[in-house]
Design a protein around this motif. Structure first.
Motif, PDB file in Angstrom:
ATOM      1  N   ALA A 211      -9.461  72.151  42.007  1.00  0.00           N
ATOM      2  CA  ALA A 211      -8.484  72.962  42.531  1.00  0.00           C
ATOM      3  C   ALA A 211      -8.128  73.991  42.000  1.00  0.00           C
ATOM      4  O   ALA A 211      -7.840  75.326  42.514  1.00  0.00           O
ATOM      5  CB  ALA A 211      -7.332  72.490  43.273  1.00  0.00           C
ATOM      6  N   ARG A 212      -7.905  73.823  40.146  1.00  0.00           N
ATOM      7  CA  ARG A 212      -7.290  75.220  39.715  1.00  0.00           C
ATOM      8  C   ARG A 212      -8.778  76.545  39.538  1.00  0.00           C
ATOM      9  O   ARG A 212      -8.524  77.289  39.594  1.00  0.00           O
ATOM     10  CB  ARG A 212      -7.419  74.445  38.588  1.00  0.00           C
ATOM     11  N   ARG A 213      -9.830  75.677  39.520  1.00  0.00           N
ATOM     12  CA  ARG A 213     -10.760  76.287  39.341  1.00  0.00           C
ATOM     13  C   ARG A 213     -11.690  77.321  40.361  1.00  0.00           C
ATOM     14  O   ARG A 213     -11.448  78.166  40.162  1.00  0.00           O
ATOM     15  CB  ARG A 213     -12.299  76.265  38.049  1.00  0.00           C
ATOM     16  N   LEU A 214     -11.078  76.415  41.501  1.00  0.00           N
ATOM     17  CA  LEU A 214     -11.103  77.357  42.977  1.00  0.00           C
ATOM     18  C   LEU A 214     -10.101  77.664  42.590  1.00  0.00           C
ATOM     19  O   LEU A 214     -10.319  79.516  43.781  1.00  0.00           O
ATOM     20  CB  LEU A 214     -11.237  76.428  44.056  1.00  0.00           C
ATOM     21  N   ALA A 215      -8.955  77.764  42.542  1.00  0.00           N
ATOM     22  CA  ALA A 215      -7.492  79.044  42.660  1.00  0.00           C
ATOM     23  C   ALA A 215      -8.110  79.703  41.391  1.00  0.00           C
ATOM     24  O   ALA A 215      -7.473  81.775  42.033  1.00  0.00           O
ATOM     25  CB  ALA A 215      -6.542  78.285  42.235  1.00  0.00           C
ATOM     26  N   ASP A 216      -8.916  80.112  40.458  1.00  0.00           N
ATOM     27  CA  ASP A 216      -9.536  81.214  39.468  1.00  0.00           C
ATOM     28  C   ASP A 216     -10.362  81.890  40.045  1.00  0.00           C
ATOM     29  O   ASP A 216     -10.340  83.040  38.717  1.00  0.00           O
ATOM     30  CB  ASP A 216      -9.231  80.399  38.307  1.00  0.00           C
ATOM     31  N   GLY A 217     -10.999  81.457  41.072  1.00  0.00           N
ATOM     32  CA  GLY A 217     -12.365  82.311  41.356  1.00  0.00           C
ATOM     33  C   GLY A 217     -11.770  83.215  42.360  1.00  0.00           C
ATOM     34  O   GLY A 217     -10.679  83.676  42.393  1.00  0.00           O
TER      35      GLY A 217
END
Length: 275
Positions: A211-217
């Motif tokens: 989720a963190r990776r997606l939110a940073d995208g």
């Protein structure tokens, strides 16, 4: 989903689940561990309304759906839902079943990726909630069971007959929905039901990292990708490529597209703005 609101204020406290947010990532936890997070009428309604609120606010860029205690979600509460539905008339039953479907639609239509963190049981409606997420991260204890025929109902509940064949194929979906037998994590991974098999006890942490990776995208690009994946499931190719073309033309006017080009030229990572 429209960001415009009417007179209803933002909900400050959710009675039937726990919500935490941090830097664009929301975590929604089903919190009835003594009942294996069995769903009640109120839990369904809270999930439906919460997803609508988060979609309007546009502050969330990814969401984790998790369960507290020994399992993810054991489905509808036998006493509080199944027992109660026996006393309902047709109109009431239709209202209830439409509400459960609205939760699944909200998971599919919200403008941010949803990651289900699954450990232990995900049964009945719990299995469909996980199915409706964009990603399913599970640890080896996870087991999925679409139990609807085992209580005398259709296996096509809450959109399961629509979603499951598109995730695992018609053959596996037929078996899972008709027989209702549990599918443990290794087989779930083999047939494509889970996105990532985590180490024992690490599903929540791995889901949070994803989720963190997606939110940073690039949030707008991810939101449009999710929308197209859902919308194009039933489109002919000609309509699909036309919708892709229109979407790309709009995104090419976005700040993130220009930012990628600038970052590439400056040999640095892009600073995504979600615009």
């Amino acid at each position: 989903m429209s960001p415009f609101t009417g007179s209803v204020p933002r909900t400050e406290r959710w009675q039937h689940l726990r919500l935490t947010t941090h830097d664009g990532v929301a975590t929604v936890t089903l919190a009835r561990p003594e009942k294996l997070n069995a769903l009640t009428f109120g839990a369904y309604a809270d999930l439906r309304d919460l997803l609508a609120e988060l979609s309007r606010e546009r502050s969330v860029r990814a969401l984790v759906l998790a369960g507290e205690g020994r399992g993810f979600c054991s489905g509808g509460d036998v006493d509080e839902i199944i027992g109660a539905t026996l006393a309902m008339d047709t109109a009431q039953l239709l209202d209830f079943n439409r509400m459960t479907g609205q939760v699944v639609r909200a998971l599919r239509e919200c403008p941010f990726p949803v990651v289900a963190a699954v450990h232990g049981v995900a049964a009945g409606a719990g299995a469909v909630l996980a199915l409706a997420a964009d990603f399913r991260v599970a640890d080896p204890s996870a087991r999925f069971a679409f139990l609807f025929t085992k209580v005398g109902l259709s296996g096509g509940d809450m959109g399961a007959a629509y979603l499951l064949p598109r995730v695992v194929g018609l053959g596996h979906a037929t078996r899972l929905l008709m027989l209702g037998d549990p599918v443990r994590a290794p087989e779930a991974e083999r047939i494509g039901l889970i996105s990532e098999l985590a180490e024992e006890g690490r599903a929540d942490a791995r889901a949070a990292a994803l989720a963190r990776r997606l939110a940073d995208g690039p949030a707008l690009a991810l939101a449009q990708t999710k929308a197209l994946l859902t919308a194009e499931l039933d489109m002919p190719l000609a309509a699909s490529v036309e919708m892709d073309a229109a979407t790309q033309a709009l995104l090419m006017h976005g700040e993130d597209y220009a930012e990628f080009h600038a970052a590439f030229g400056e040999k640095r990572p892009p600073k995504w703005q979600g615009r």
